[in-house]
Enzyme design. Sequence first.
Site, PDB file in Angstrom:
ATOM      1  N   LYS A 129     -17.590  -1.448   5.007  1.00 15.70           N
ATOM      2  CA  LYS A 129     -17.934  -2.461   4.008  1.00 15.70           C
ATOM      3  C   LYS A 129     -19.444  -2.517   3.741  1.00 15.70           C
ATOM      4  O   LYS A 129     -19.874  -2.628   2.591  1.00 15.70           O
ATOM      5  CB  LYS A 129     -17.439  -3.828   4.474  1.00 15.70           C
ATOM      6  CG  LYS A 129     -17.670  -4.933   3.448  1.00 15.70           C
ATOM      7  CD  LYS A 129     -17.045  -6.250   3.891  1.00 15.70           C
ATOM      8  CE  LYS A 129     -17.142  -7.282   2.766  1.00 15.70           C
ATOM      9  NZ  LYS A 129     -16.490  -8.551   3.128  1.00 15.70           N
TER      10      LYS A 129
ATOM     11  N   MET B  18      24.087   9.363   3.145  1.00 12.88           N
ATOM     12  CA  MET B  18      23.994  10.656   3.815  1.00 12.88           C
ATOM     13  C   MET B  18      24.251  10.516   5.310  1.00 12.88           C
ATOM     14  O   MET B  18      24.901  11.354   5.924  1.00 12.88           O
ATOM     15  CB  MET B  18      22.627  11.297   3.555  1.00 12.88           C
ATOM     16  CG  MET B  18      22.503  12.719   4.087  1.00 12.88           C
ATOM     17  SD  MET B  18      23.701  13.853   3.332  1.00 12.88           S
ATOM     18  CE  MET B  18      22.741  14.521   1.979  1.00 12.88           C
TER      19      MET B  18
ATOM     20  N   PHE C 168     -11.724  -7.756  13.414  1.00 13.26           N
ATOM     21  CA  PHE C 168     -10.604  -8.174  12.571  1.00 13.26           C
ATOM     22  C   PHE C 168     -10.299  -7.093  11.536  1.00 13.26           C
ATOM     23  O   PHE C 168     -11.195  -6.583  10.874  1.00 13.26           O
ATOM     24  CB  PHE C 168     -10.931  -9.499  11.883  1.00 13.26           C
ATOM     25  CG  PHE C 168      -9.847  -9.949  10.942  1.00 13.26           C
ATOM     26  CD1 PHE C 168      -8.597 -10.316  11.426  1.00 13.26           C
ATOM     27  CD2 PHE C 168     -10.065  -9.967   9.576  1.00 13.26           C
ATOM     28  CE1 PHE C 168      -7.589 -10.704  10.553  1.00 13.26           C
ATOM     29  CE2 PHE C 168      -9.064 -10.361   8.703  1.00 13.26           C
ATOM     30  CZ  PHE C 168      -7.817 -10.731   9.191  1.00 13.26           C
ATOM     31  N   GLN C 169      -9.037  -6.757  11.396  1.00 11.55           N
ATOM     32  CA  GLN C 169      -8.555  -5.723  10.475  1.00 11.55           C
ATOM     33  C   GLN C 169      -9.266  -4.383  10.679  1.00 11.55           C
ATOM     34  O   GLN C 169      -9.540  -3.659   9.729  1.00 11.55           O
ATOM     35  CB  GLN C 169      -8.649  -6.188   9.012  1.00 11.55           C
ATOM     36  CG  GLN C 169      -7.630  -7.293   8.705  1.00 11.55           C
ATOM     37  CD  GLN C 169      -7.444  -7.557   7.233  1.00 11.55           C
ATOM     38  OE1 GLN C 169      -8.342  -7.355   6.429  1.00 11.55           O
ATOM     39  NE2 GLN C 169      -6.251  -8.042   6.878  1.00 11.55           N
TER      40      GLN C 169
ATOM     41  N   GLU D  83       0.810  -1.215   0.000  1.00 12.70           N
ATOM     42  CA  GLU D  83       0.000   0.000   0.000  1.00 12.70           C
ATOM     43  C   GLU D  83       0.845   1.267   0.000  1.00 12.70           C
ATOM     44  O   GLU D  83       0.442   2.300  -0.538  1.00 12.70           O
ATOM     45  CB  GLU D  83      -0.964   0.012   1.191  1.00 12.70           C
ATOM     46  CG  GLU D  83      -2.098  -1.002   1.087  1.00 12.70           C
ATOM     47  CD  GLU D  83      -1.711  -2.375   1.623  1.00 12.70           C
ATOM     48  OE1 GLU D  83      -0.528  -2.576   1.969  1.00 12.70           O
ATOM     49  OE2 GLU D  83      -2.595  -3.251   1.700  1.00 12.70           O
TER      50      GLU D  83
END
Lengths: 88, 570
Positions: B163, B469, B113-114, B51
């Site tokens: 959802k 760096m 969940f999630q 993502e």
Amino acid sequence: MTRHVLSMVLRNVPGALARVVVLFSSRGVDVESLSLDPTERGDVSRMDVVVGLPAGRSPDQLVKQLSRLVDVKSVVAVADSARNQIGA
Amino acid sequence: MDTVTGASSLVRALEDAGCEVIFGIPGGTILPAYDPLLDSVNIRHVLVRHEQGAGHAASGYAQATGRVGVCVATSGPGATNLVTPLADAYMDSVPIVAITGQVNRSMIGTDAFQEADIRSISLPITKHAFQVTEPEDIPAVIAEAFALAAGGRPGPVLVDIPKDVLAATTTYTPAPPVPTPRVTPAANEIRRAAGLIASSRRPVFYVGGGVVRAGAAAELRALAERTGIPVVTTLMARGAFPDSHRQHLGMPGMHGTVPAVAALQQSDLLIALGTRFDDRVTGVLKLFAPNAAVIHADIDPAEISKNRKADVPIIGDCRDVLVSLNAAVRQAPVLTSWWAYLDGLRDRFPLGYDWPDDGTLSPQHVIERIGTLVGPEAIYTAGVGQHQMWAAQFIGYERPGSFINSGGLGTMGFAVPAAMGAQCGVPDRAVWAIDGDGCFQMTNQELVTCALEGIPIKVAVINNGNLGMVRQWQNLFYRGRYSNTGLSTHDRVPDFVALAEALGCVGLRCAEKSEVDDVIMRAMEVRDRPVVIDFVVGEDAQVWPMVAAGTGNDEIMTVRGIKPLFDEDL
């Protein structure tokens, strides 16, 4: 630390208060007191906040940063003298 | 008004908003949205591998095209993986809309969940975040999200959709256009600015990314040429003014050119356009441009006088401001002695680099040759670190938007996914990611996406075997104690050529000066697949000039210990 009073009108939507409070937290602003009240209009609330800022930091920047928030309809820093009068 | 699912409503709203490409990954809660997406003829979905890649790709797309970039993720970990790109886009004012699935409305707040409260997580790093609770609100929310992302000072907007809202039956009514108010620059401030410009003796245009976002490069050039005033372009504004232009002094700041830094420090008038006086430009703030009056134009009132008090504050879009200034400035200042001073610095302190003593390949040379051979019509992206600074210094940019990098947040791993997004937006241009071996290992999984989706980006890995760096700072400030900066990539772990081939790309390697041009030309000939070039370069090259953190700009060093502005009376 100097104290300033901010008077705000917020949209009555979920998350509006959180966004304002997170801004205080992210920008290092001390919140001394905070009150949120309904208005006669159902779609907005009135919020009064007393904040502490480090000496020399003006509330103008904070007012402008709060003004950027979509859910903040208006915000003004009430002058200290006005607050003293209210307090008296 | 048609009867549809919330998911169909979402896809139609995205189409109506002009969305042509989405970067995303499906998952449990966003699943309903992926069904109508399969039938959309207007929207291409690019299936990324992480993502974070989707978010940076949306940013790269937005910066290459000027349109709103869109990324999609599922709830929970999908959404939290978008946090870095959201923060990145917020810092660099990039218009993106992130759409996340959420657990069913009845499950919110139950640690389902999630489930992750992405709206709260994203509070300090988005312009705004919506959670859609009614399916009929979808078209209006999407329209408002796009308008918010692109309007005013651009930035990221999150739309979180449960959802069951996506699965519900609703009606689709196209949203009415969202008005985007445009502030007119105040006429009295424009007059004051014009007056200050006419009477200044050492003025400089201090140009930031706001000029790029506003599409104001032509107006800037017109005003610069009419007034003869020198121009510096910050990291976010490279390309806003042509590098080949005589009035361009280069980039200011921590790794800026001596003439650009000196122009700001010695100035009597900073004309700051769409820029925010970032610490990487100003150095120690109280030592920055001590004798300059400041005209500060920005679309965001909260940036004006944030770090440096503006004598003339102008609130407005940079293009509107420059159009107004072009009309108001009637008299050009006399700048003969100012230019004599600046030209003297240009002659004495040009950007340059030394070849490593150990015979290894110079990273600056590699980047310079890429810029020369690939040319200014291409788009270049960069990660964060030494290679980023060299890409800003040694590639000549002639067009706004031709250099896309992570300026504010400094996100390592930005280059590859940003290049992927940029290439999707401008398929006819060459897109080169200038990356480091550290950055490349953070996001190279998106090369699989590029290979499978026909996105033929080129990646130049400036492989110095180290977090370069950080190593440079350890060399300068930690007595050369190199703690945890070696990456073993010179020992071929990983072998970038083999890795590139495994990811579906062409893999090339170059470690010799005599082969640099050939390998770049070979990469340019490949059009059907991404190409990765492992440029094995020396580990000791450093980025110069440098203003060390915590010092003033007058202490700019051309190399270690040499401070021309500080040591000499110029």
